[in-house]
Design an enzyme around this catalytic site. Structure first.
Site, mmCIF file in Angstrom:
data_model
loop_
_atom_site.group_PDB
_atom_site.id
_atom_site.type_symbol
_atom_site.label_atom_id
_atom_site.label_comp_id
_atom_site.label_asym_id
_atom_site.label_seq_id
_atom_site.Cartn_x
_atom_site.Cartn_y
_atom_site.Cartn_z
ATOM 1 N N PHE A 112 -1.777 -6.255 -4.775
ATOM 2 C CA PHE A 112 -1.185 -5.295 -4.963
ATOM 3 C C PHE A 112 -0.903 -4.471 -3.324
ATOM 4 O O PHE A 112 -0.103 -3.847 -3.280
ATOM 5 C CB PHE A 112 -2.408 -4.001 -4.674
ATOM 6 C CG PHE A 112 -2.793 -3.753 -3.675
ATOM 7 C CD1 PHE A 112 -4.446 -4.828 -3.140
ATOM 8 C CD2 PHE A 112 -3.424 -3.046 -2.962
ATOM 9 C CE1 PHE A 112 -4.984 -4.159 -1.917
ATOM 10 C CE2 PHE A 112 -4.621 -2.434 -1.353
ATOM 11 C CZ PHE A 112 -5.002 -2.954 -1.010
ATOM 12 N N LYS A 113 -0.867 -5.380 -2.218
ATOM 13 C CA LYS A 113 -0.416 -5.477 -0.739
ATOM 14 C C LYS A 113 1.019 -5.144 -0.881
ATOM 15 O O LYS A 113 2.149 -4.712 -0.294
ATOM 16 C CB LYS A 113 -0.792 -6.985 -0.281
ATOM 17 C CG LYS A 113 -2.193 -6.988 0.118
ATOM 18 C CD LYS A 113 -2.768 -6.122 0.916
ATOM 19 C CE LYS A 113 -4.043 -6.646 1.796
ATOM 20 N NZ LYS A 113 -4.590 -7.197 0.119
ATOM 21 N N ASP A 114 2.140 -5.493 -2.358
ATOM 22 C CA ASP A 114 3.030 -5.239 -1.650
ATOM 23 C C ASP A 114 3.525 -3.342 -2.060
ATOM 24 O O ASP A 114 4.827 -3.521 -1.745
ATOM 25 C CB ASP A 114 4.265 -6.177 -3.261
ATOM 26 C CG ASP A 114 3.885 -7.547 -3.090
ATOM 27 O OD1 ASP A 114 4.180 -8.207 -2.105
ATOM 28 O OD2 ASP A 114 3.834 -8.361 -4.171
#
Ligand SMILES: *Cc1c(COP(=O)(O)O)cnc(C)c1O
Length: 497
Positions: free
Chosen positions: A114-116
């Site tokens: 999810f860091k993207d």
């Protein structure tokens, strides 16, 4: 809109604009930047967003906080960051598990975590900030990572003009896939180095360099200044606020909820960034009843939410959900600031750095209790959730998402509350393939990580994401391992190149 420090060093009177807050990362007094007030959103606006695409929804939310960026620029950033080529299958689609639980898949981006969602757009926000503030020096992005931030930041900032990036990770504290993703990173402006120690050692080392005036002076002579991509940077958090609104819009569109109806949200938590972004959405006006803060065996946040005591003097465990193996949850400071103000927050943070412990006041605890409940899940139960979710729903989740699902199930069992529940899914199961396979099959024999990808694909009938499949043939570029005490010297040396 002005940005101020959680510790009171920058106040509304001498606050700075968002471009400066994003450029600097950390406030001068060691605190974190916060907007001086939380902008509001009406239900009419939310209904209007539900008719829009993800990039349009995100741009609308960003625009409320980043008022010194032109609106059309924010929209063009969002359109390119969240384009179909970068997020095949959509930026934050919901997967309905049952009548109550909806899983928000936040991992369709280039690094499968999810860091993207934040790190695909943050480099654009930084480049914009350099232009808006007339900055001519090069930004050196210094990152401490428990695995996923490092890769997502490297991928986001690679070959961006006027930027260099240096990533530190704990040598035995990340999964094999995560390590390989970082060690094979391409790009002319990137550097990766492992350290002996855990994530907190890496994060402490990075924070030390940030607050070291000597290091800043030496870098400045070379035309370089430091900036951060960790969730201590406001630019990381604000794109995450957007997907909570998007999930609500999707539930509206699917007829799962009526406008104004409350939802619950469960978030697998490490640094308290993702869940705090959700709380900001609530403060803006999103109807959320309760946030479930889900931890693995490193359950410092569960204890904090139960007792009001934050105590990091405890054993540290390496688990199968390594991105949550954290004992210092930096963004909790922002929640304390909203609930208690700068003076009280500064005193808690001082106690934390001196003794590793603080206890919040009864009124602060009561206020936090209104919005948050903490749950945790041990290793065995994490594996059981992965297996059961597949057996019952034929849906494969990764080890972090399983911890979030466990919190949701514990809460529902305890309260009988059938309010629609959004559970954040923070990584693709393929990113932690061997542990997921082991949980699904019960087969404990050690397994090569690439064999695990194949096996997971066979068992689940889903496809291996291309960015992970291609790792097998990529050249390893970074192999260095150093001690935390050498991070300063390493940073200064590699920044000269
Ligand atoms: C970073 C990460 C988390 C924790 O998110 P925080 O914002 O640090 O609370 C959870 N799961 C995965 C897969 C992550 O990469």
């Amino acid at each position: 809109m002005n940005y101020i420090s959680t510790r009171g060093g920058t106040t509304a009177a001498n606050g700075i604009h968002s471009a400066d807050a994003i450029k600097q990362g950390l406030a001068g007094d060691g605190g974190l930047f916060m907007p001086e007030s939380i902008p509001e959103i009406t239900m009419e606006e939310i209904i209007a967003l539900s008719k829009q695409s993800y990039p349009e929804r995100a741009a609308a939310i960003l625009g409320k906080f980043l008022t010194d960026y032109p609106a059309e620029e924010l929209l063009s950033y969002c359109k390119s960051a969240y384009a179909e080529e970068r997020f095949p299958g959509g930026a934050a689609p919901l997967h309905k598990l049952n009548d109550t639980i909806h899983v928000m898949e936040l991992w369709h981006g280039p690094t499968c975590a999810f860091k993207d969602m934040a790190l695909q757009i943050m480099p654009k926000l930084l480049s914009g900030a350099l232009r808006i503030t007339g900055e001519t020096r090069t930004a050196l992005i210094l990152v401490a990572t428990s695995g996923d931030t490092g890769k997502a930041a490297l991928e986001g900032y690679r070959d961006v003009d006027q930027v260099k990036i240096m990533v530190y990770y704990p040598v035995d504290g990340v999964s094999k896939m995560q390590k390989l993703q970082m060690a094979t990173q391409e790009g002319g402006n990137v550097n990766v180095c492992a350290i002996h120690g855990n994530f907190d050692d890496a994060q402490t080392g990075v924070k030390k360099i940030f607050s070291d005036p000597g290091a800043a002076a030496e870098l400045n002579e070379k035309g370089i200044f430091l900036s951060s991509a960790n969730s201590i940077n406001w630019g990381r958090l604000v794109p995450q606020v957007a997907y909570y609104f998007s999930a609500y819009c999707d539930l509206l569109n699917a007829g799962e909820i009526k406008a104004g109806e409350q939802i619950n949200v469960a978030v697998p938590t490490g640094n308290f960034g993702n869940i705090f972004a959700g709380y900001i959405a609530k403060e803006m006006g999103l109807p959320v009843k309760r946030f479930l803060c889900a931890s693995n065996k490193n359950n410092i946040l569960t204890d904090f939410l139960n007792t009001g005591v934050y105590d990091r003097n405890r054993a540290f465990y390496t688990t199968m959900s390594p991105s949550m193996d954290i004992l210092i949850s930096s963004n909790l400071e922002r929640l304390l600031f909203l609930k208690t103000g700068a003076a009280e927050t500064a005193s808690y943070m001082k106690q934390l750095s001196e003794t590793g412990r603080y206890e919040i006041s009864a009124s602060a605890k009561a206020s936090i209790d209104r919005d948050f409940t903490g749950y945790f899940c041990d290793e065995e139960h994490t594996a059981a959730i992965i297996r059961d979710t597949f057996d019952i729903y034929h849906y494969v989740v990764d080890t972090h998402t399983a911890v979030g699902l466990s919190a949701a199930e514990q809460y529902i069992a305890q309260t009988g509350d059938t309010t629609k529940m959004v559970v954040d899914s923070t990584a693709s199961p393929y990113k932690f393939a061997s542990n997921v396979c082991r949980a699904l099959t019960g087969d404990d024999t050690p397994m090569d990580e690439f064999d695990a990808l194949e096996r997971l694909s066979q068992v689940s009938g889903t496809e291996i994401p291309a960015p992970l499949a291609s790792l097998k043939t990529k050249e390893v570029r970074f192999t260095k391992v150093i001690n935390p005490c050498d991070m300063r010297a390493e940073t200064l040396k590699t920044s000269a190149k």
